[in-house]
Design an enzyme around this catalytic site. Sequence first.
Site, PDB file in Angstrom:
ATOM      1  N   HIS A 143      -5.243 -13.799   3.557  1.00  0.00           N
ATOM      2  CA  HIS A 143      -4.268 -12.718   3.866  1.00  0.00           C
ATOM      3  C   HIS A 143      -3.360 -13.925   4.757  1.00  0.00           C
ATOM      4  O   HIS A 143      -3.245 -14.521   5.267  1.00  0.00           O
ATOM      5  CB  HIS A 143      -4.805 -12.128   4.775  1.00  0.00           C
ATOM      6  CG  HIS A 143      -4.737 -11.554   5.945  1.00  0.00           C
ATOM      7  ND1 HIS A 143      -4.690  -9.640   5.166  1.00  0.00           N
ATOM      8  CD2 HIS A 143      -4.504 -12.026   7.245  1.00  0.00           C
ATOM      9  CE1 HIS A 143      -3.951  -9.133   6.699  1.00  0.00           C
ATOM     10  NE2 HIS A 143      -3.944 -10.108   7.922  1.00  0.00           N
ATOM     11  N   GLY A 153     -16.410  -5.373   6.223  1.00  0.00           N
ATOM     12  CA  GLY A 153     -14.306  -5.108   7.348  1.00  0.00           C
ATOM     13  C   GLY A 153     -13.049  -5.191   6.167  1.00  0.00           C
ATOM     14  O   GLY A 153     -13.110  -5.440   5.416  1.00  0.00           O
ATOM     15  N   ARG A 158      -5.759  -2.605  -1.079  1.00  0.00           N
ATOM     16  CA  ARG A 158      -6.945  -1.664  -0.417  1.00  0.00           C
ATOM     17  C   ARG A 158      -8.118  -2.081  -0.354  1.00  0.00           C
ATOM     18  O   ARG A 158      -8.578  -3.444   0.012  1.00  0.00           O
ATOM     19  CB  ARG A 158      -7.229  -0.940  -1.835  1.00  0.00           C
ATOM     20  CG  ARG A 158      -5.985  -0.478  -2.399  1.00  0.00           C
ATOM     21  CD  ARG A 158      -6.373   0.930  -3.684  1.00  0.00           C
ATOM     22  NE  ARG A 158      -5.368   1.011  -3.906  1.00  0.00           N
ATOM     23  CZ  ARG A 158      -4.682   2.640  -3.097  1.00  0.00           C
ATOM     24  NH1 ARG A 158      -5.979   2.870  -2.488  1.00  0.00           N
ATOM     25  NH2 ARG A 158      -3.658   2.863  -4.318  1.00  0.00           N
TER      26      ARG A 158
HETATM   27  C1  GAR Z   1       0.516 -12.054   0.158  1.00  0.00           C
HETATM   28  O1  GAR Z   1       0.861 -12.770   1.354  1.00  0.00           O
HETATM   29  C2  GAR Z   1      -1.253 -12.244   0.924  1.00  0.00           C
HETATM   30  O2  GAR Z   1      -1.561 -12.236   2.562  1.00  0.00           O
HETATM   31  C3  GAR Z   1      -0.718 -10.359   1.398  1.00  0.00           C
HETATM   32  O3  GAR Z   1       0.212  -9.609   0.674  1.00  0.00           O
HETATM   33  C4  GAR Z   1       0.899 -10.514  -0.583  1.00  0.00           C
HETATM   34  C5  GAR Z   1       0.579 -10.756  -1.814  1.00  0.00           C
HETATM   35  O4  GAR Z   1       1.769 -11.438  -2.169  1.00  0.00           O
HETATM   36  N1  GAR Z   1      -2.299  -9.947   1.340  1.00  0.00           N
HETATM   37  C6  GAR Z   1      -2.172  -8.748   2.195  1.00  0.00           C
HETATM   38  O5  GAR Z   1      -1.461  -8.714   3.430  1.00  0.00           O
HETATM   39  C7  GAR Z   1      -3.966  -7.928   2.450  1.00  0.00           C
HETATM   40  N2  GAR Z   1      -3.903  -8.207   3.224  1.00  0.00           N
HETATM   41  P1  GAR Z   1       2.158 -11.657  -3.889  1.00  0.00           P
HETATM   42  O6  GAR Z   1       1.613  -9.767  -4.621  1.00  0.00           O
HETATM   43  O7  GAR Z   1       3.196 -12.266  -4.248  1.00  0.00           O
HETATM   44  O8  GAR Z   1       0.807 -12.109  -4.268  1.00  0.00           O
END
Ligand code: GAR
Length: 216
Positions: free
Chosen positions: A111, A145, A93
């Site tokens: 990210h 952002g 979010r």
């Molecule tokens: C991770 O790869 C993180 O970088 C990404 O969600 C995944 C969560 O994995 N986040 C995004 O894309 C945010 N824009 P996890 O729940 O196994 O840590």
Amino acid sequence: MSVLRVAVLVSGGGTNLQALLDAAAAGDLPARIVRVVSDRRSAVALERARGAGVPTRVVRPRDFAERAGFDAALAAALAESGADLVVHAGFMRIVGPAYLAAWSGRCVNVHPSLLPAFPGLDAPRQALEYGVRYSGCTVHFVDEGVDTGPVILQEPVPVHPDDTPETLHRRIQQAEWRLLPAAVRLIAQGRLRLEGRRVHILPPTETGEDVGCQGR
Ligand code: GAR
């Protein structure tokens, strides 16, 4: 050295949370995970937190009439834990002004791309569709952002010709599990100084003294 109190925001599987829990348990991180907060009751990450004995909280947007109410409740749930730092670890979010008023400069996000390329959702899919040879991961300070805040650390990851979004994401996540604890360690050691958009990494002090995150 004093121990940094870290709260973690999660929405999903929590493998990055697990990397932080493991690093802290192994004594590799001068930090303690004091609370895990999720916007989803069903987040597997909450089970990981409970398994490690970390208190959890769920704060859901649907329980608030307005967006600002959710942001304020989220900020309060984190403040209550006495956290010094908030880590967005797979928290899907965007946070608003009421949240940032409390936590700006004291929250970081991981990210799955080399920002500023491929912000937002489905970054590994975006990278594959664009046709890059390398993607990677970024840990950055959170601002207003979408994945735009000052970059703390990045690690490149090669894209293989037969990659799917899933295989690429898995390879990127393995880098995230190194990068995120490394960034939290730098913050715990007081080794980051923010100057405009640039984050300078200071050399380790000889005393190992914890001086907090500077330059906010
Ligand atoms: C991770 O790869 C993180 O970088 C990404 O969600 C995944 C969560 O994995 N986040 C995004 O894309 C945010 N824009 P996890 O729940 O196994 O840590």
